[in-house]
Write an enzyme that holds these catalytic residues in place. Structure first.
Site, mmCIF file in Angstrom:
data_model
loop_
_atom_site.group_PDB
_atom_site.id
_atom_site.type_symbol
_atom_site.label_atom_id
_atom_site.label_comp_id
_atom_site.label_asym_id
_atom_site.label_seq_id
_atom_site.Cartn_x
_atom_site.Cartn_y
_atom_site.Cartn_z
ATOM 1 N N ASP A 238 0.861 -1.192 0.000
ATOM 2 C CA ASP A 238 0.000 0.000 0.000
ATOM 3 C C ASP A 238 0.891 1.234 0.000
ATOM 4 O O ASP A 238 2.045 1.174 0.424
ATOM 5 C CB ASP A 238 -0.883 0.006 1.268
ATOM 6 C CG ASP A 238 -2.172 0.800 1.069
ATOM 7 O OD1 ASP A 238 -3.246 0.175 1.007
ATOM 8 O OD2 ASP A 238 -2.100 2.045 0.965
ATOM 9 N N ASN B 59 -5.887 -4.530 -6.239
ATOM 10 C CA ASN B 59 -7.067 -3.969 -5.602
ATOM 11 C C ASN B 59 -6.949 -2.470 -5.308
ATOM 12 O O ASN B 59 -7.973 -1.803 -5.151
ATOM 13 C CB ASN B 59 -7.296 -4.772 -4.298
ATOM 14 C CG ASN B 59 -8.188 -4.059 -3.316
ATOM 15 O OD1 ASN B 59 -9.408 -4.104 -3.442
ATOM 16 N ND2 ASN B 59 -7.590 -3.374 -2.336
ATOM 17 N N TYR C 211 -13.599 6.971 -13.336
ATOM 18 C CA TYR C 211 -13.669 5.719 -12.564
ATOM 19 C C TYR C 211 -14.294 4.619 -13.418
ATOM 20 O O TYR C 211 -13.766 3.498 -13.508
ATOM 21 C CB TYR C 211 -14.485 5.958 -11.287
ATOM 22 C CG TYR C 211 -14.502 4.811 -10.314
ATOM 23 C CD1 TYR C 211 -13.565 4.732 -9.278
ATOM 24 C CD2 TYR C 211 -15.452 3.796 -10.407
ATOM 25 C CE1 TYR C 211 -13.582 3.666 -8.376
ATOM 26 C CE2 TYR C 211 -15.476 2.741 -9.520
ATOM 27 C CZ TYR C 211 -14.541 2.676 -8.500
ATOM 28 O OH TYR C 211 -14.579 1.628 -7.610
ATOM 29 N N LYS D 178 -12.528 1.205 -14.723
ATOM 30 C CA LYS D 178 -13.036 -0.107 -14.287
ATOM 31 C C LYS D 178 -13.525 -0.950 -15.474
ATOM 32 O O LYS D 178 -13.389 -2.180 -15.451
ATOM 33 C CB LYS D 178 -14.140 0.066 -13.238
ATOM 34 C CG LYS D 178 -13.654 0.680 -11.920
ATOM 35 C CD LYS D 178 -12.617 -0.183 -11.221
ATOM 36 C CE LYS D 178 -12.277 0.333 -9.828
ATOM 37 N NZ LYS D 178 -11.232 -0.475 -9.168
ATOM 38 N N ILE E 96 -19.660 -0.761 -1.459
ATOM 39 C CA ILE E 96 -19.222 -1.510 -0.280
ATOM 40 C C ILE E 96 -18.887 -0.515 0.830
ATOM 41 O O ILE E 96 -18.289 0.541 0.575
ATOM 42 C CB ILE E 96 -17.963 -2.356 -0.616
ATOM 43 C CG1 ILE E 96 -18.212 -3.250 -1.850
ATOM 44 C CG2 ILE E 96 -17.535 -3.197 0.581
ATOM 45 C CD1 ILE E 96 -19.330 -4.266 -1.730
ATOM 46 N N THR F 105 -16.821 0.897 2.978
ATOM 47 C CA THR F 105 -15.384 1.045 3.311
ATOM 48 C C THR F 105 -15.071 2.542 3.349
ATOM 49 O O THR F 105 -15.901 3.367 2.932
ATOM 50 C CB THR F 105 -14.477 0.413 2.230
ATOM 51 O OG1 THR F 105 -14.489 1.268 1.067
ATOM 52 C CG2 THR F 105 -14.904 -0.991 1.847
#
Ligand code: NAI
Length: 275
Positions: free
Chosen positions: A64, A117, A183, A187, A216, A218
Site C-alpha cells: 500500500d 485492488n 472511474y 473499471k 461496499i 469502506t
C-alpha cells in the site's frame, strides 16, 4: 524515491501450518505454501482479503502507499499467527510496483497469487467539466496501476509454476454512473485487461479474473448520510455490501476450487446490476 520496507516480515516457512480461528476448529489451510500479494491492503476490501488469505495459510505481501497502514496490517496478521510482510507501493509508479513485487517474491521465495485492488474514487463531475488532472489521477491509479501490477507479477507467477490473479473492478466495470466517467472508464478497461491477460496466460497455468463489487461500506465511500442513503437505495437488497462479502468471492476465485473459472467478470453487488 520509494524504498521497499520489510517492516514486519516473518519468513519462517514451517512455523504456521494452522491458524486457530477462535471457534475451536483450525481454519482450513487452503493457501498453505502460497504467497499472495495484495495491493491497497491497508484498508477496506484489500485489508479483509489480506486477513482472510493469511488465515487460510498464505504468506501475504501487504502492499500500500499508506506505509503505516500497511505496517499495522502486516503486524496484525503476524500477531494472529499468520505470515505477512508490509511493503510500500505506489501503483501509479511502475518502478515502485516492480520493487514491491520483487520484494514479495524474494521475502517469501515465490509469488503465486495477486489481488490488484488498490484504487481511488476520484473526483465527481460531469464529463464535460471533469478536471484533466483528476482524470489522469484516476486512470493512473485504477487502470495503469493494474497494468503495472500485472506486468511485474506475471513473470514471477510463471516462475513459481502458475497461480491466479484477481483484478478489482466494480459494477462500474459494466454500468455507467453520473459524475464518475474516469472511474467507470478505468473499471471497464480493467475488465478488458483481465480478459486479454487470461487468454494470454491460460495455457501457462495462470488464471485471471475480475471481481465487481456493488457499493461496499469502506473508507472509499466518504459521502454524507443523504449520499449514503441514495447508494443504499440502488441495491435491491437494501444495504451496502461488506468487505467480507467481497473477500469471500475473491478467495474463491484465487483458490483451486475455481480451477475452470478464467477471464471472467464476477459481480458481488446485492442485485445492483440486475435492476
Ligand atoms: P479503501 O479506500 O478502503 O482502500 C483502498 C486502498 O488503496 C487504501 O489502503 C489506499 O491507501 C490504497 N491506495 C490508493 N491509491 C494507491 C496507490 N496509488 N498505490 C498504492 N495503494 C493505493 O477502498 P476500498 O473500498 O477498499 O477499495 C478497494 C478497491 O475496490 C478499489 O479498487 C475500489 O475501486 C474497488 N471498489 C470499491 C467499491 C466500494 O464501494 N468501496 C465498489 C467497487 C469497487
Amino acid at each position: 524515491m520509494t524504498t521497499s520496507l520489510s517492516t514486519h516480515a516473518d519468513t519462517d516457512t514451517d512455523a504456521h501450518t494452522h491458524v486457530d480461528t477462535g471457534t475451536g476448529h483450525p481454519a482450513p489451510q487452503e493457501f498453505a505454501g502460497r504467497t499472495a500479494l495484495v495491493t491497497g491492503a491497508a484498508s477496506g476490501i484489500g485489508l479483509e482479503i489480506a486477513r482472510r488469505l493469511a488465515e487460510a495459510g498464505a504468506a501475504v505481501v501487504v502492499a500500500d502507499h499508506n506505509e503505516q497502514g500497511a505496517s499495522d496490517a502486516a503486524r496484525a496478521l503476524t500477531d494472529a499467527g499468520g505470515r505477512a510482510a508490509a511493503v510500500h507501493v505506489d501503483v501509479t509508479d511502475p518502478d515502485s510496483v516492480r520493487r514491491a513485487v520483487d520484494f514479495g517474491a524474494e521475502t517469501f521465495g515465490a509469488l503465486h497469487l495477486a489481488v490488484n485492488n488498490a484504487g481511488i474514487a476520484g473526483a465527481s463531475a460531469p464529463t464535460g467539466e471533469y478536471g484533466v488532472t483528476d482524470w489522469q489521477r484516476v486512470i493512473d491509479t485504477n487502470l495503469n496501476g493494474v497494468f503495472y501490477s500485472l506486468r511485474f507479477e506475471l513473470p514471477q507467477i510463471l516462475a513459481a509454476g502458475g497461480g491466479a490473479v484477481v483484478n478489482m473492478s466494480s459494477i462500474l466495470g459494466t454500468n455507467g454512473f453520473g459524475g464518475s466517467s474516469a472511474y467507470a472508464a478505468a473499471k471497464h478497461a480493467v475488465v478488458g485487461l483481465t480478459k486479454t491477460t487470461a487468454v494470454e496466460y491460460a495455457a501457462r497455468g495462470v488464471r485471471v479474473n475480475a471481481v465487481a463489487p456493488g457499493f461496499i461500506d469502506t473508507p472509499l465511500l466518504k459521502g454524507d448520510t443523504i449520499q449514503r442513503e441514495r447508494l443504499v437505495a440502488l441495491h435491491p437488497q437494501g444495504r451496502l455490501g461488506t468487505a467480507e462479502e467481497v473477500a469471500e468471492l475473491t478467495l474463491f476465485l484465487l483458490s483451486d476450487r475455481a480451477s475452470f473459472i478464467n477471464g471472467s467478470y464476477h459481480l458481488v453487488d446485492g442485485g445492483y446490476a440486475a435492476r
